[in-house]
Write a protein that holds these residues in place. Structure first.
Motif, PDB file in Angstrom:
ATOM      1  N   LYS A 278       0.832  -1.207   0.000  1.00 24.84           N
ATOM      2  CA  LYS A 278       0.000   0.000   0.000  1.00 24.84           C
ATOM      3  C   LYS A 278       0.865   1.254   0.000  1.00 24.84           C
ATOM      4  O   LYS A 278       0.597   2.207  -0.740  1.00 24.84           O
ATOM      5  CB  LYS A 278      -0.926   0.019   1.220  1.00 24.84           C
TER       6      LYS A 278
ATOM      7  N   MET B 283      -8.097   4.197   0.385  1.00 25.39           N
ATOM      8  CA  MET B 283      -6.937   3.556   0.995  1.00 25.39           C
ATOM      9  C   MET B 283      -5.950   4.608   1.501  1.00 25.39           C
ATOM     10  O   MET B 283      -5.447   4.527   2.617  1.00 25.39           O
ATOM     11  CB  MET B 283      -6.235   2.642  -0.012  1.00 25.39           C
TER      12      MET B 283
ATOM     13  N   LEU C 166      -8.572   3.706  -4.315  1.00 26.56           N
ATOM     14  CA  LEU C 166      -7.212   4.133  -3.968  1.00 26.56           C
ATOM     15  C   LEU C 166      -7.229   5.370  -3.074  1.00 26.56           C
ATOM     16  O   LEU C 166      -6.421   5.482  -2.147  1.00 26.56           O
ATOM     17  CB  LEU C 166      -6.395   4.376  -5.237  1.00 26.56           C
TER      18      LEU C 166
ATOM     19  N   ILE D  70      -7.995  -3.282  -3.561  1.00 24.43           N
ATOM     20  CA  ILE D  70      -6.788  -2.548  -3.937  1.00 24.43           C
ATOM     21  C   ILE D  70      -6.102  -3.186  -5.135  1.00 24.43           C
ATOM     22  O   ILE D  70      -5.480  -2.501  -5.942  1.00 24.43           O
ATOM     23  CB  ILE D  70      -5.843  -2.436  -2.722  1.00 24.43           C
TER      24      ILE D  70
END
Length: 128
Positions: free
Chosen positions: A20, A84, A81, A63
């Motif tokens: 990530k 996240m 995204l 993701i």
């Protein structure tokens, strides 16, 4: 080269965080293919089953997406995204504030410290 892991956190979760972070930094682009399970396992020094679990977790979060016969790719869904990115930001800010509170710092002291930090960083960048 094998990576170093925190023994108190499951390795697959640490790999998720690292992936990530690489996406947020732009090291892995939107729509880009992730390394194969085997390659990431070798590079990280972990069992391929751990990488498989990492990819499955990231896929459940939206993701990444698996493309049959092609591999695992970062989603192109900007909303996912963005979510996240915000979740990671909130988690890091929360950890920072919690630690500072535990050390006895007030909100005003934290804000003053952050302002000073950013002022100093801008000065350093301007002089280079």
């Amino acid at each position: 080269m094998a990576e170093t892991f925190n023994p108190s956190v499951p390795i697959y979760l640490q790999l998720c965080e690292r992936i990530k972070n690489r996406i947020i930094r732009g090291e892995i682009g939107v729509g880009e293919r992730l390394p194969s399970v085997r390659d990431l396992a070798i590079d990280s020094g972990v069992n391929p089953n751990t990488v498989q679990r990492t990819y499955r977790e990231l896929e459940e979060e939206g993701i990444v997406e698996k493309r049959r016969g092609q591999g695992t790719y970062v989603t192109e869904n900007q909303e996912t995204l963005g979510r996240m990115r915000n979740e990671l930001k909130e988690r890091h800010i929360s950890a920072f504030v919690r630690e500072m509170n535990e050390m006895g710092y007030s909100e005003a002291e934290m804000l003053e410290g952050l302002k000073h930090y950013f002022d100093e960083e801008c000065t350093k960048e301007g002089n280079q």
